[in-house]
Scaffold this motif. Structure first.
Motif, PDB file in Angstrom:
ATOM      1  N   ASP A 179       0.815  -1.218   0.000  1.00 42.10           N
ATOM      2  CA  ASP A 179       0.000   0.000   0.000  1.00 42.10           C
ATOM      3  C   ASP A 179       0.849   1.268   0.000  1.00 42.10           C
ATOM      4  O   ASP A 179       1.761   1.425   0.809  1.00 42.10           O
ATOM      5  CB  ASP A 179      -0.899  -0.009   1.239  1.00 42.10           C
ATOM      6  CG  ASP A 179      -1.796   1.213   1.299  1.00 42.10           C
ATOM      7  OD1 ASP A 179      -2.993   1.056   1.102  1.00 42.10           O
ATOM      8  OD2 ASP A 179      -1.290   2.326   1.553  1.00 42.10           O
ATOM      9  N   MET A 180       0.529   2.176  -0.921  1.00 40.94           N
ATOM     10  CA  MET A 180       1.075   3.534  -0.913  1.00 40.94           C
ATOM     11  C   MET A 180       0.004   4.567  -0.612  1.00 40.94           C
ATOM     12  O   MET A 180       0.261   5.577   0.037  1.00 40.94           O
ATOM     13  CB  MET A 180       1.701   3.875  -2.277  1.00 40.94           C
ATOM     14  CG  MET A 180       2.914   3.090  -2.672  1.00 40.94           C
ATOM     15  SD  MET A 180       3.693   3.760  -4.181  1.00 40.94           S
ATOM     16  CE  MET A 180       2.363   3.570  -5.386  1.00 40.94           C
ATOM     17  N   THR A 181      -1.230   4.325  -1.105  1.00 39.94           N
ATOM     18  CA  THR A 181      -2.241   5.376  -1.097  1.00 39.94           C
ATOM     19  C   THR A 181      -2.674   5.771   0.317  1.00 39.94           C
ATOM     20  O   THR A 181      -2.965   6.938   0.563  1.00 39.94           O
ATOM     21  CB  THR A 181      -3.458   4.943  -1.930  1.00 39.94           C
ATOM     22  OG1 THR A 181      -3.849   3.607  -1.571  1.00 39.94           O
ATOM     23  CG2 THR A 181      -3.130   4.953  -3.412  1.00 39.94           C
ATOM     24  N   CYS A 182      -2.742   4.815   1.245  1.00 35.09           N
ATOM     25  CA  CYS A 182      -3.054   5.202   2.624  1.00 35.09           C
ATOM     26  C   CYS A 182      -1.956   6.095   3.182  1.00 35.09           C
ATOM     27  O   CYS A 182      -2.227   7.051   3.916  1.00 35.09           O
ATOM     28  CB  CYS A 182      -3.225   3.965   3.506  1.00 35.09           C
ATOM     29  SG  CYS A 182      -4.776   3.071   3.222  1.00 35.09           S
ATOM     30  N   GLY A 183      -0.710   5.784   2.824  1.00 36.39           N
ATOM     31  CA  GLY A 183       0.396   6.629   3.262  1.00 36.39           C
ATOM     32  C   GLY A 183       0.323   8.020   2.668  1.00 36.39           C
ATOM     33  O   GLY A 183       0.664   9.009   3.329  1.00 36.39           O
ATOM     34  N   TRP A 184      -0.100   8.114   1.407  1.00 41.15           N
ATOM     35  CA  TRP A 184      -0.262   9.439   0.812  1.00 41.15           C
ATOM     36  C   TRP A 184      -1.228  10.284   1.624  1.00 41.15           C
ATOM     37  O   TRP A 184      -1.040  11.487   1.771  1.00 41.15           O
ATOM     38  CB  TRP A 184      -0.777   9.300  -0.621  1.00 41.15           C
ATOM     39  CG  TRP A 184       0.189   8.653  -1.564  1.00 41.15           C
ATOM     40  CD1 TRP A 184       1.488   8.334  -1.317  1.00 41.15           C
ATOM     41  CD2 TRP A 184      -0.079   8.241  -2.906  1.00 41.15           C
ATOM     42  NE1 TRP A 184       2.053   7.747  -2.419  1.00 41.15           N
ATOM     43  CE2 TRP A 184       1.116   7.675  -3.416  1.00 41.15           C
ATOM     44  CE3 TRP A 184      -1.209   8.281  -3.722  1.00 41.15           C
ATOM     45  CZ2 TRP A 184       1.203   7.172  -4.716  1.00 41.15           C
ATOM     46  CZ3 TRP A 184      -1.126   7.774  -5.012  1.00 41.15           C
ATOM     47  CH2 TRP A 184       0.074   7.228  -5.510  1.00 41.15           C
ATOM     48  N   ASP A 185      -2.261   9.625   2.154  1.00 45.22           N
ATOM     49  CA  ASP A 185      -3.282  10.343   2.912  1.00 45.22           C
ATOM     50  C   ASP A 185      -2.915  10.493   4.384  1.00 45.22           C
ATOM     51  O   ASP A 185      -3.666  11.088   5.153  1.00 45.22           O
ATOM     52  CB  ASP A 185      -4.620   9.605   2.782  1.00 45.22           C
ATOM     53  CG  ASP A 185      -5.800  10.564   2.873  1.00 45.22           C
ATOM     54  OD1 ASP A 185      -5.568  11.789   2.792  1.00 45.22           O
ATOM     55  OD2 ASP A 185      -6.934  10.097   3.032  1.00 45.22           O
ATOM     56  N   GLY A 186      -1.794   9.881   4.804  1.00 46.65           N
ATOM     57  CA  GLY A 186      -1.304  10.101   6.154  1.00 46.65           C
ATOM     58  C   GLY A 186      -1.927   9.238   7.219  1.00 46.65           C
ATOM     59  O   GLY A 186      -1.996   9.649   8.381  1.00 46.65           O
ATOM     60  N   HIS A 187      -2.371   8.031   6.892  1.00 44.38           N
ATOM     61  CA  HIS A 187      -2.934   7.150   7.913  1.00 44.38           C
ATOM     62  C   HIS A 187      -2.552   5.700   7.645  1.00 44.38           C
ATOM     63  O   HIS A 187      -2.143   5.343   6.540  1.00 44.38           O
ATOM     64  CB  HIS A 187      -4.462   7.279   7.967  1.00 44.38           C
ATOM     65  CG  HIS A 187      -5.137   6.960   6.675  1.00 44.38           C
ATOM     66  ND1 HIS A 187      -5.523   7.926   5.779  1.00 44.38           N
ATOM     67  CD2 HIS A 187      -5.473   5.774   6.106  1.00 44.38           C
ATOM     68  CE1 HIS A 187      -6.082   7.357   4.728  1.00 44.38           C
ATOM     69  NE2 HIS A 187      -6.065   6.056   4.890  1.00 44.38           N
ATOM     70  N   ASP A 188      -2.631   4.858   8.670  1.00 43.75           N
ATOM     71  CA  ASP A 188      -2.402   3.436   8.499  1.00 43.75           C
ATOM     72  C   ASP A 188      -3.443   2.665   9.300  1.00 43.75           C
ATOM     73  O   ASP A 188      -4.213   3.229  10.079  1.00 43.75           O
ATOM     74  CB  ASP A 188      -0.984   3.030   8.901  1.00 43.75           C
ATOM     75  CG  ASP A 188      -0.643   3.444  10.317  1.00 43.75           C
ATOM     76  OD1 ASP A 188      -1.540   3.400  11.190  1.00 43.75           O
ATOM     77  OD2 ASP A 188       0.516   3.808  10.571  1.00 43.75           O
ATOM     78  N   HIS A 189      -3.498   1.359   9.072  1.00 43.85           N
ATOM     79  CA  HIS A 189      -4.490   0.493   9.705  1.00 43.85           C
ATOM     80  C   HIS A 189      -3.828  -0.797  10.156  1.00 43.85           C
ATOM     81  O   HIS A 189      -2.799  -1.192   9.611  1.00 43.85           O
ATOM     82  CB  HIS A 189      -5.615   0.134   8.711  1.00 43.85           C
ATOM     83  CG  HIS A 189      -6.150   1.294   7.961  1.00 43.85           C
ATOM     84  ND1 HIS A 189      -6.796   2.326   8.564  1.00 43.85           N
ATOM     85  CD2 HIS A 189      -6.130   1.594   6.631  1.00 43.85           C
ATOM     86  CE1 HIS A 189      -7.161   3.210   7.645  1.00 43.85           C
ATOM     87  NE2 HIS A 189      -6.765   2.788   6.460  1.00 43.85           N
ATOM     88  N   PRO A 190      -4.410  -1.488  11.105  1.00 44.56           N
ATOM     89  CA  PRO A 190      -3.865  -2.786  11.538  1.00 44.56           C
ATOM     90  C   PRO A 190      -4.265  -3.900  10.571  1.00 44.56           C
ATOM     91  O   PRO A 190      -4.943  -4.858  10.939  1.00 44.56           O
ATOM     92  CB  PRO A 190      -4.492  -2.973  12.924  1.00 44.56           C
ATOM     93  CG  PRO A 190      -5.794  -2.257  12.831  1.00 44.56           C
ATOM     94  CD  PRO A 190      -5.538  -1.058  11.962  1.00 44.56           C
ATOM     95  N   ARG A 191      -3.855  -3.780   9.316  1.00 42.40           N
ATOM     96  CA  ARG A 191      -4.134  -4.821   8.329  1.00 42.40           C
ATOM     97  C   ARG A 191      -3.212  -4.639   7.131  1.00 42.40           C
ATOM     98  O   ARG A 191      -2.694  -3.550   6.879  1.00 42.40           O
ATOM     99  CB  ARG A 191      -5.597  -4.751   7.861  1.00 42.40           C
ATOM    100  CG  ARG A 191      -5.984  -3.439   7.183  1.00 42.40           C
ATOM    101  CD  ARG A 191      -7.396  -3.526   6.598  1.00 42.40           C
ATOM    102  NE  ARG A 191      -7.783  -2.279   5.973  1.00 42.40           N
ATOM    103  CZ  ARG A 191      -8.540  -1.354   6.551  1.00 42.40           C
ATOM    104  NH1 ARG A 191      -8.960  -1.536   7.793  1.00 42.40           N
ATOM    105  NH2 ARG A 191      -8.862  -0.243   5.907  1.00 42.40           N
ATOM    106  N   GLY A 192      -2.996  -5.720   6.441  1.00 38.85           N
ATOM    107  CA  GLY A 192      -2.284  -5.656   5.179  1.00 38.85           C
ATOM    108  C   GLY A 192      -0.803  -5.343   5.314  1.00 38.85           C
ATOM    109  O   GLY A 192      -0.197  -5.436   6.379  1.00 38.85           O
ATOM    110  N   LEU A 193      -0.213  -4.959   4.187  1.00 39.78           N
ATOM    111  CA  LEU A 193       1.191  -4.591   4.092  1.00 39.78           C
ATOM    112  C   LEU A 193       1.275  -3.237   3.425  1.00 39.78           C
ATOM    113  O   LEU A 193       0.671  -3.007   2.378  1.00 39.78           O
ATOM    114  CB  LEU A 193       1.962  -5.632   3.273  1.00 39.78           C
ATOM    115  CG  LEU A 193       3.457  -5.357   3.070  1.00 39.78           C
ATOM    116  CD1 LEU A 193       4.204  -5.480   4.399  1.00 39.78           C
ATOM    117  CD2 LEU A 193       4.044  -6.320   2.041  1.00 39.78           C
ATOM    118  N   ARG A 194       2.049  -2.330   4.021  1.00 46.72           N
ATOM    119  CA  ARG A 194       2.082  -0.957   3.514  1.00 46.72           C
ATOM    120  C   ARG A 194       3.463  -0.347   3.653  1.00 46.72           C
ATOM    121  O   ARG A 194       4.291  -0.815   4.461  1.00 46.72           O
ATOM    122  CB  ARG A 194       1.059  -0.091   4.247  1.00 46.72           C
ATOM    123  CG  ARG A 194       1.350   0.102   5.724  1.00 46.72           C
ATOM    124  CD  ARG A 194       0.185   0.767   6.456  1.00 46.72           C
ATOM    125  NE  ARG A 194      -0.976  -0.100   6.484  1.00 46.72           N
ATOM    126  CZ  ARG A 194      -2.061   0.085   5.719  1.00 46.72           C
ATOM    127  NH1 ARG A 194      -2.120   1.123   4.908  1.00 46.72           N
ATOM    128  NH2 ARG A 194      -3.068  -0.748   5.784  1.00 46.72           N
TER     129      ARG A 194
END
Length: 518
Positions: free
Chosen positions: A261-276
């Motif tokens: 994931d890049m797009t969540c990082g672009w928006d400045g947030h993360d979640h307890p799931r997946g790989l980013r």
């Protein structure tokens, strides 16, 4: 605690997009609720919607058209600033699904999970890079598929998707015309990653997505990036090689994909799931992508045209025909290069040069008929035993091999040095001295000009750096670690380590003269 947003415009947005929000107590900041779709699909919430556009009001005296009344009218009205040019279009993806929100059935599509991603990235890069571009939303039904309208398209989401044959054909034309497709598996979701890879394979058969090499310009176009820092679902982090994949078209990457994931990082947030990618890195990669797209756009448009070898079907007789080696790597990154070199050689000499490039494999018996064989590329390659044996016979019999590392890439350089050592295990590439006839047979070449990237990383060099292998006093192999073909194309390649146009063309012409006269 879940609450409904009180403003009608925000509620209306949520009903349309199918997003769910939790309002934090600290300043009423919206943060995403971790809501998942039905049937084991990806999450449907990743980030808050884009910020509302600012209201620009100007108070003052406003004058209506003449004739003026006795006193000017004073009023306050909205002023809309001119829109910046659109750079990236976020493509609507995913089938329409209906989910329940607050007891109501609302429409949801997968691409809506992170609606502010590319807008937030452009806000950040506009400030960091001093540029002014915007993103727009688009869909296949209304997009012109013209890169002059939108130079780049973003495909992002979690779930599987499938395109129609008509859309695939239009996307192929879009990229070939100079557009760029960026793919991002939001939250590192594998369903989307598999679909994206499958669709790119159908759109560009025979051009698989390949891991991008650390030396590629997307890793240095603005920020100098090394290993990536990844964050796993449990919050732990680790460093590893960059995960980006690409499909190349000439000297540019027309498709760039991140399975993390890049797009969540672009928006400045993360979640307890997946790989980013961690937030700071995701934004740096995004800034490099934008810089790369801007820097290579004109080259992409140039590469969309094809030079025609109008003498391609003419009998060759004793005229010189340029033969280019086909190999397992990207063997033809500069499709206009040879055409321009042959024209330059014919216009600046008495050579009878055909406007013809013959593409051959080293396993083709006809390859022995050409006095000069040329090869280039970006990536490593491997010659098999038959190809090595042919080159040994060909070069010992009087043939000449010219090779250059396209864009000055280290991967091709490493591959060529390794493979030519198989051909001549008892000889090695050595720098060709400045008094060699290769520099004086037509043009007198004492100094050359290099591209800005060469001067930046190698210092202020101005002499030719050709290397060669000689057999009985005759050059059999000529190799340039710095690019020649980009210069032959006579069009700026912003990320190339090579020779400038005039120097590259003169060296190329001298090599042709040497091949004919020796």
């Amino acid at each position: 605690m879940n609450r409904r947003l009180r403003t009608h415009s925000r509620r209306e947005f949520l009903q349309v997009t199918g997003l769910s929000w939790v309002i934090g107590q600290a300043g009423g900041v919206a943060v995403p609720a971790l809501v998942f779709g039905e049937e084991n699909s990806g999450p449907i919430d990743c980030g808050p919607p884009p910020k509302a556009a600012p209201q620009h009001r100007t108070g003052g005296e406003s004058f209506p058209p003449l004739p003026l009344p006795v006193t000017p009218l004073r009023r306050t009205e909205k002023k809309r600033p001119p829109s910046p040019p659109a750079l990236i279009g976020k493509m609507a993806l995913g089938s329409v699904r209906w989910i329940t929100r607050d007891g109501k059935r609302v429409m949801y599509r997968d691409w809506m999970t992170d609606p502010a991603d590319v807008n937030t990235l452009l806000e950040w890069t506009n400030e960091k890079l001093g540029i002014h571009y915007r993103a727009v939303e688009t869909d296949f039904a209304h997009f012109s598929f013209d890169p002059r309208e939108l130079p780049a398209l973003l495909f992002a989401g979690h779930n599987s998707f499938q395109l129609t044959d008509d859309v695939r054909a239009k996307l192929a034309r879009y990229v070939m015309d100079g557009g760029t497709i960026i793919g991002d598996a939001c939250c590192g979701w594998n369903d989307f990653a598999e679909s994206f890879r499958r669709e790119m394979e159908l759109i560009f058969p025979g051009r698989p997505l390949r891991k991008m090499l650390p030396e590629e310009p997307v890793f240095s176009s603005y920020y100098k990036l090394g290993n990536f820092t990844y964050q796993k679902a449990d919050g732990s982090r680790y460093d590893d090689a960059p995960c980006l994949e690409s499909i190349d078209f000439g000297c540019r990457s027309g498709v760039i994909f991140s399975p993390a994931d890049m797009t969540c990082g672009w928006d400045g947030h993360d979640h307890p799931r997946g790989l980013r990618l961690v937030i700071d890195l995701a934004r740096q990669v995004g800034a490099n992508l934008i810089t790369y797209i801007l820097g290579s756009y004109q080259l992409a448009r140039f590469l969309s045209t094809t030079k025609v070898y109008y003498e391609a079907e003419a009998p060759t007789r004793d005229d010189f025909v340029f033969a280019q080696i086909m190999h397992e790597g990207d063997w033809d990154p500069d499709p206009s290069a040879v055409h321009n070199l042959l024209k330059y050689a014919r216009d600046n000499s008495t050579l009878e040069v055909k406007f013809k490039r013959q593409n051959i494999r080293l396993t083709d018996p006809q390859a022995a008929n050409y006095p000069l064989l040329y090869m280039t590329g970006h990536r490593e390659f491997v010659w098999n035993n038959d190809e090595v044996a042919f080159l040994q016979r060909y070069l010992k019999a009087g043939g000449l091999l010219l090779a250059d590392a396209c864009c000055g890439r280290m991967s091709f350089d490493m591959g060529f040095r390794r493979e030519i050592a198989k051909v001549f295990p008892d000889a090695k590439l050595e720098k060709i001295p400045l008094d060699h006839p290769i520099y004086h047979n037509l043009f007198d070449i004492q100094e050359v000009e290099y591209t800005p990237r060469v001067r930046e990383d190698f210092g202020n060099i101005n002499t030719p750096e050709l290397e060669g292998i000689s057999i009985d006093g005759r050059l059999a192999v000529i190799y340039s670690r710095f690019d020649l073909g980009n210069g032959w194309e006579q069009f700026p390649h912003p990320y190339s380590y090579g020779l400038k146009d005039d120097s590259a063309l003169k060296i190329g012409t001298n090599v042709i003269v040497y091949a004919i006269t020796h």
